[in-house]
Design an enzyme around this catalytic site. Sequence first.
Site, short mmCIF file in Angstrom:
data_model
loop_
_atom_site.label_atom_id
_atom_site.label_comp_id
_atom_site.label_asym_id
_atom_site.label_seq_id
_atom_site.Cartn_x
_atom_site.Cartn_y
_atom_site.Cartn_z
N ASP A 130 18.15 -58.16 43.84
CA ASP A 130 19.38 -58.56 44.53
C ASP A 130 19.20 -59.85 45.32
O ASP A 130 19.88 -60.09 46.30
CB ASP A 130 19.87 -57.45 45.46
CG ASP A 130 18.77 -56.92 46.38
OD1 ASP A 130 17.68 -57.51 46.40
OD2 ASP A 130 19.03 -55.93 47.08
N LYS A 143 10.66 -55.25 63.20
CA LYS A 143 11.67 -55.64 64.19
C LYS A 143 11.05 -56.00 65.53
O LYS A 143 11.27 -55.34 66.55
CB LYS A 143 12.71 -54.51 64.35
CG LYS A 143 13.47 -54.22 63.08
CD LYS A 143 14.51 -53.13 63.27
CE LYS A 143 15.27 -52.88 61.97
NZ LYS A 143 16.27 -51.79 62.10
N ASP A 158 19.71 -62.70 50.17
CA ASP A 158 19.90 -61.34 49.67
C ASP A 158 21.39 -61.14 49.43
O ASP A 158 22.18 -61.09 50.38
CB ASP A 158 19.37 -60.34 50.70
CG ASP A 158 19.68 -58.88 50.36
OD1 ASP A 158 20.29 -58.62 49.30
OD2 ASP A 158 19.32 -58.00 51.16
#
Length: 366
Positions: free
Chosen positions: A106, A157, A215
């Site tokens: 993707d 993160k 993406d």
Amino acid sequence: MQAVILVGGQGTRLRPLTSTVPKPVVQLVDRPFISFMLEWLHGHGVDDVIMSCGFLADSVRAVLGDGSELGLRLRFVEEREPRGTAGALKMAESMLDERFLMLNGDVLTDIDLSAQIAQHERTGARATLSLVPVEDPSAYGVVVLEQDRSVLDFVEKPSPGQVDSNLISAGAYVLQRDVLELVEPDRNVSIEREVWPRLVGDGLFGFPSDSYWLDIGTPERYLQGTFDIISGNVESAVRARLDGDRLAIDERAEVLGRVSAPALIEQGARVEEGAHVGGLVVLGEDVSIGAGSIVERAVILRGAQIGEGCELRDCIVAAGCRVGPRTRITDGAVLGEGVNVGADNVITSGARIFPGVQLPDGAIEF
């Protein structure tokens, strides 16, 4: 060179475009999305591609065929149930060479795979991950490298200032076949969470790149990818169709109104008098734009008909839709395949209308 492309997801974030069409063959500009990846791979010496499919696998096969038109050998394996990224790769193990590429299906990118492969060979790596920088790494898993580009750590993160890296995985890997020894068969296994950490200090390297990378997972990113392709921001075969003003109008289209670049208008499309199309617009085959309508920053796919006096901005209209006069579709709204919208409707603010829905005149102001 051989590549495995993972295309098993259902593309839920891209619905309603993927409600009736598997994501790999959703139209992007003028070809199925996955064709951009196949052409990119072929340009870096890949001639054997294995597609690891899941959702609507037969539809992917039907569109792509055996790959011969792209100069590739194209084969398919099918997940009957989700196996994760490493589990899907494991299913193709018997077909794999000693060294191969693995890619998330993707992604739109023009990363220099040849340079990545050369680094992989030079370092004697077992796995080399393509990496791209992001402005705000706090929403991603960040990869920390040593000076020799070996992977030191993965930080999920990170908070501001926590790590001295803004590199994230670009979903393109060069792998040695023995990496699959770390993957148990018949299990759902994540290569990112379960395999890469085990390879830290044991042949895992990163390949940082400033190349284009996106993406294509949401309607917003689908539109951004479209705009970047027709603007020439990413290397692709579409660039050859665009003139110096980044405009491509098929000779079999009929344009009576005004078209502003960048734009691509396919055969059979018709733009009526007083209509304005562009910039940043793709009109698919046999699309019609009614008199006085305005279409900007939008994708209108094959056979859609837009009535008179409409306003379409920052939106996607899928194949076979009908939009009645004076209707506004703006701000990230998406119409699925075959939607029929009557006159004087307002569809905005990211609204998604699923395939086959019919809305009468004046039915909605969203």
